[in-house]
Scaffold this motif. Structure first.
Motif: not given
Length: 292
Positions: A61-64, A110-113
């Motif tokens: 969560e902190k990273f995102r 939340g990575a796009p890929g």
């Protein structure tokens, strides 16, 4: 920042594969700042193992949140052991579990890929048989993805051994085996494609390669670029990365890459030698080529 430089940054974020052992946020965020990254790539499991760790929710969560606040995209690289073309049933089964884990963890941050190597036809098996197994094992994973889930990004290799996909033209049969799935994209590694035989250093070589990529896969399938120079000559089939401008590709082809329409908006991630200082220097060098 000038208007022209802001437009350039918006066009192609530049960053690197960052260290996260010890915590995505605790270790990853300072490393991101130290190298001046506008985009990052991470491992969410041991890249040379089959373990599928759950991750730490607070770190995720902190990273995102930090990445969202700073408009930094964070891509995931799946483990190297994954090979959907393997003649060994255990490897094929573990590849499914491992890639599903990377996709699930990519969704969590939340990575796009999620990047995965295209593998090889081991055990002397024919390419069509190996590609049929790729379809059997990988297509269900693609079908599990929703619109807001990460793209699955195929990364062709340098052409060692019985590689299923190294030249750009090899992406055609691979895409066909997966029904050209709408969640399927490409991560192009400049060192890999150079080592496979596409001479990016020749006059017009980068443009020719990117033109062919669009022709083979279709428009807007290129979602990420691994920007790496090469320690070896074109066609050597050796996956040995070098710092930008210090290898056989050189700096000028990367300037050409930034100006090709197929790369519009596509992030660049370095995977070069030299540790933090080398990474910071390569990120800065690519930004100059982009902004110049």
């Amino acid at each position: 920042m000038s208007t022209s430089k802001k437009r350039a940054r918006d066009r192609n974020p530049v960053g690197g594969h960052i260290r996260v052992a010890g915590g995505l946020a605790t270790i990853g965020l300072p490393y991101t700042r130290d190298i001046g990254a506008e985009v990052v790539q991470v491992f969410v499991a041991n890249p040379r193992g089959w373990a599928t760790p759950r991750g730490v929710a607070a770190q995720d969560e902190k990273f995102r949140a930090a990445c969202a606040d700073q408009s930094i995209q964070a891509y995931v690289h799946a483990p190297y052991l994954i090979n959907f073309g393997s003649h060994t049933a255990e490897t094929a089964e573990r590849s499914v579990d491992s890639l599903r884990h990377s996709l699930r963890r990519g969704r969590a941050i939340g990575a796009p890929g999620v990047v995965v190597h295209t593998g090889s036809a081991t055990g002397g098996r024919a390419r069509p048989k190996a590609l049929a197994q790729v379809r059997e094992r990988m297509l269900p994973l693609l079908d599990e993805l929703h619109d807001d889930d990460p793209w699955l990004l195929l990364e062709p290799t340098a052409g060692q051994g019985s590689s299923l996909c190294s030249l750009v033209e090899d992406l055609g049969p691979y895409f066909d085996a997966l029904d050209r799935h709408p969640k399927l994209g490409v991560c192009l590694d400049t060192c890999h494609v150079f080592a496979a035989g596409h001479d990016l250093a020749a006059p017009g070589g980068m443009k020719k390669t990117l033109d062919e990529l669009v022709s083979v896969t279709g428009k807007e399938r290129l979602k990420l670029i691994h920007a790496n120079d090469s320690k070896d000559v074109a066609g050597a089939h050796k996956d040995r990365h070098e710092n930008i401008g210090a290898g056989h590709i050189g700096a000028d082809p990367f300037r050409e890459l930034f100006r090709h329409p197929a790369t519009k908006g596509v992030p660049l991630v370095i995977e070069t030698p030299g540790g933090k200082e080398g990474h910071a220097a390569d990120v800065a060098r690519l930004k100059r080529l982009r902004d110049g």
